[in-house]
Write a protein that holds these residues in place. Structure first.
Motif, PDB file in Angstrom:
ATOM      1  N   TYR A 191       0.808  -1.222   0.000  1.00 31.07           N
ATOM      2  CA  TYR A 191       0.000   0.000   0.000  1.00 31.07           C
ATOM      3  C   TYR A 191       0.841   1.272   0.000  1.00 31.07           C
ATOM      4  N   GLY A 192       2.166   1.131  -0.218  1.00 29.24           N
ATOM      5  CA  GLY A 192       3.019   2.302  -0.367  1.00 29.24           C
ATOM      6  C   GLY A 192       3.533   2.901   0.934  1.00 29.24           C
ATOM      7  N   TYR A 193       3.659   2.087   1.969  1.00 30.25           N
ATOM      8  CA  TYR A 193       4.165   2.551   3.258  1.00 30.25           C
ATOM      9  C   TYR A 193       5.398   1.734   3.637  1.00 30.25           C
ATOM     10  N   THR A 194       6.122   2.196   4.664  1.00 30.70           N
ATOM     11  CA  THR A 194       7.277   1.478   5.179  1.00 30.70           C
ATOM     12  C   THR A 194       7.133   1.319   6.690  1.00 30.70           C
ATOM     13  N   ARG A 195       7.953   0.452   7.266  1.00 32.19           N
ATOM     14  CA  ARG A 195       7.891   0.267   8.727  1.00 32.19           C
ATOM     15  C   ARG A 195       8.294   1.533   9.470  1.00 32.19           C
ATOM     16  N   ALA A 196       9.094   2.400   8.840  1.00 31.42           N
ATOM     17  CA  ALA A 196       9.475   3.670   9.469  1.00 31.42           C
ATOM     18  C   ALA A 196       8.272   4.598   9.642  1.00 31.42           C
ATOM     19  N   GLN A 197       7.184   4.319   8.925  1.00 31.49           N
ATOM     20  CA  GLN A 197       5.980   5.155   9.019  1.00 31.49           C
ATOM     21  C   GLN A 197       4.952   4.611  10.008  1.00 31.49           C
ATOM     22  N   LEU A 198       5.290   3.537  10.713  1.00 37.47           N
ATOM     23  CA  LEU A 198       4.378   3.015  11.724  1.00 37.47           C
ATOM     24  C   LEU A 198       4.293   3.989  12.890  1.00 37.47           C
ATOM     25  N   VAL A 199       3.067   4.251  13.364  1.00 37.01           N
ATOM     26  CA  VAL A 199       2.875   5.173  14.486  1.00 37.01           C
ATOM     27  C   VAL A 199       2.240   4.492  15.696  1.00 37.01           C
ATOM     28  N   LYS A 200       1.590   3.336  15.490  1.00 37.43           N
ATOM     29  CA  LYS A 200       0.932   2.635  16.599  1.00 37.43           C
ATOM     30  C   LYS A 200       0.810   1.165  16.246  1.00 37.43           C
ATOM     31  N   CYS A 201       1.152   0.298  17.195  1.00 38.77           N
ATOM     32  CA  CYS A 201       0.978  -1.144  17.031  1.00 38.77           C
ATOM     33  C   CYS A 201       0.289  -1.695  18.276  1.00 38.77           C
ATOM     34  N   THR A 202      -0.537  -2.678  18.079  1.00 37.78           N
ATOM     35  CA  THR A 202      -1.168  -3.399  19.177  1.00 37.78           C
ATOM     36  C   THR A 202      -0.794  -4.860  19.032  1.00 37.78           C
ATOM     37  N   VAL A 203      -0.180  -5.414  20.079  1.00 34.22           N
ATOM     38  CA  VAL A 203       0.264  -6.799  20.096  1.00 34.22           C
ATOM     39  C   VAL A 203      -0.678  -7.584  20.997  1.00 34.22           C
ATOM     40  N   MET A 204      -1.130  -8.728  20.509  1.00 36.27           N
ATOM     41  CA  MET A 204      -1.970  -9.625  21.304  1.00 36.27           C
ATOM     42  C   MET A 204      -1.236 -10.941  21.476  1.00 36.27           C
ATOM     43  N   LEU A 205      -1.094 -11.385  22.719  1.00 36.39           N
ATOM     44  CA  LEU A 205      -0.405 -12.630  23.042  1.00 36.39           C
ATOM     45  C   LEU A 205      -1.356 -13.559  23.790  1.00 36.39           C
ATOM     46  N   THR A 206      -1.330 -14.827  23.430  1.00 32.82           N
ATOM     47  CA  THR A 206      -2.170 -15.782  24.161  1.00 32.82           C
ATOM     48  C   THR A 206      -1.520 -16.189  25.476  1.00 32.82           C
ATOM     49  N   ASP A 207      -0.237 -15.898  25.639  1.00 31.73           N
ATOM     50  CA  ASP A 207       0.462 -16.207  26.884  1.00 31.73           C
ATOM     51  C   ASP A 207       1.437 -15.058  27.175  1.00 31.73           C
ATOM     52  N   MET A 208       1.164 -14.300  28.215  1.00 32.47           N
ATOM     53  CA  MET A 208       2.025 -13.158  28.539  1.00 32.47           C
ATOM     54  C   MET A 208       3.433 -13.600  28.953  1.00 32.47           C
ATOM     55  N   GLN A 209       3.613 -14.867  29.206  1.00 32.02           N
ATOM     56  CA  GLN A 209       4.958 -15.403  29.480  1.00 32.02           C
ATOM     57  C   GLN A 209       5.829 -15.284  28.224  1.00 32.02           C
ATOM     58  N   ASP A 210       5.201 -15.139  27.054  1.00 30.24           N
ATOM     59  CA  ASP A 210       5.922 -15.007  25.785  1.00 30.24           C
ATOM     60  C   ASP A 210       6.326 -13.571  25.473  1.00 30.24           C
ATOM     61  N   PHE A 211       6.027 -12.642  26.391  1.00 30.22           N
ATOM     62  CA  PHE A 211       6.287 -11.228  26.121  1.00 30.22           C
ATOM     63  C   PHE A 211       7.755 -10.963  25.771  1.00 30.22           C
ATOM     64  N   ALA A 212       8.682 -11.460  26.578  1.00 28.41           N
ATOM     65  CA  ALA A 212      10.108 -11.171  26.353  1.00 28.41           C
ATOM     66  C   ALA A 212      10.581 -11.693  24.998  1.00 28.41           C
ATOM     67  N   THR A 213      10.145 -12.885  24.627  1.00 32.93           N
ATOM     68  CA  THR A 213      10.539 -13.467  23.338  1.00 32.93           C
ATOM     69  C   THR A 213       9.977 -12.637  22.188  1.00 32.93           C
ATOM     70  N   MET A 214       8.667 -12.304  22.274  1.00 34.38           N
ATOM     71  CA  MET A 214       8.055 -11.471  21.232  1.00 34.38           C
ATOM     72  C   MET A 214       8.768 -10.133  21.167  1.00 34.38           C
ATOM     73  N   ASN A 215       9.030  -9.514  22.306  1.00 37.47           N
ATOM     74  CA  ASN A 215       9.616  -8.181  22.371  1.00 37.47           C
ATOM     75  C   ASN A 215      11.031  -8.157  21.787  1.00 37.47           C
ATOM     76  N   GLU A 216      11.778  -9.234  21.965  1.00 38.62           N
ATOM     77  CA  GLU A 216      13.127  -9.323  21.397  1.00 38.62           C
ATOM     78  C   GLU A 216      13.068  -9.279  19.864  1.00 38.62           C
ATOM     79  N   VAL A 217      12.186 -10.065  19.280  1.00 38.04           N
ATOM     80  CA  VAL A 217      12.041 -10.095  17.813  1.00 38.04           C
ATOM     81  C   VAL A 217      11.487  -8.759  17.309  1.00 38.04           C
ATOM     82  N   TYR A 218      10.453  -8.267  17.972  1.00 36.05           N
ATOM     83  CA  TYR A 218       9.803  -7.000  17.608  1.00 36.05           C
ATOM     84  C   TYR A 218      10.819  -5.855  17.664  1.00 36.05           C
ATOM     85  N   GLY A 219      11.584  -5.779  18.760  1.00 35.66           N
ATOM     86  CA  GLY A 219      12.550  -4.694  18.928  1.00 35.66           C
ATOM     87  C   GLY A 219      13.658  -4.706  17.889  1.00 35.66           C
TER      88      GLY A 219
END
Length: 150
Positions: A90-118
């Protein structure tokens, strides 16, 4: 009396009472584009309002439509690849992201998700919320939805 003659004084009274303020111009209608999901589900892949793109949530499905193997780390990588593909489409880049919402089925996975996301995200980072949920489509461990702006 003609109706026009009666209406003119009534229309001028509010302006006179407001100190001669002018009536504001009408607000332009935003340009809205719906980008279909291409499937049979009742939602759009993205909706663009002027220069803002609202992406539907993405899960870690590969080209075959199945969840990738390897747990939350592999799913998060695939989710981000899927987001990047949609942004590019759609003509955008990740540098143009302004808001993301992450949904996890297990909050114990937060650190792993956050490492990849970061590691994937571009600075300055967009605003983000992370929610624990009781389930996601196809049994996914993680889903991410984003908003991008030009």
């Amino acid at each position: 009396m003609k109706p026009f003659t009666v209406l003119v004084p009534l229309l001028l009274v509010p302006t006179a009472l407001a100190g001669g303020a002018e009536v504001p111009a009408p607000t332009p209608t935003p340009a809205i584009t719906y980008h279909p999901s291409g499937g049979t589900l009742p939602f759009s892949d993205a909706v663009e309002v002027d220069n803002t793109l609202y992406l539907s949530g993405k899960i870690g499905t590969g080209a075959d439509g199945k969840l990738v193997a390897g747990g939350v780390k592999a799913e998060t990588r695939q989710v981000l690849d899927n987001i990047e593909a949609s942004l590019k489409r759609y003509g955008y880049t990740r540098a143009q992201l302004v808001k993301c919402t992450v949904m996890l089925t297990d909050m114990q996975d937060f650190a792993t998700m956050n490492e990849v996301y970061g590691a994937w995200m571009v600075r300055p980072y967009p605003a983000r919320s992370t929610l624990g949920v009781s389930g996601l489509a196809l049994g996914a461990s993680v889903e991410i939805e984003c908003i991008a702006a030009k």
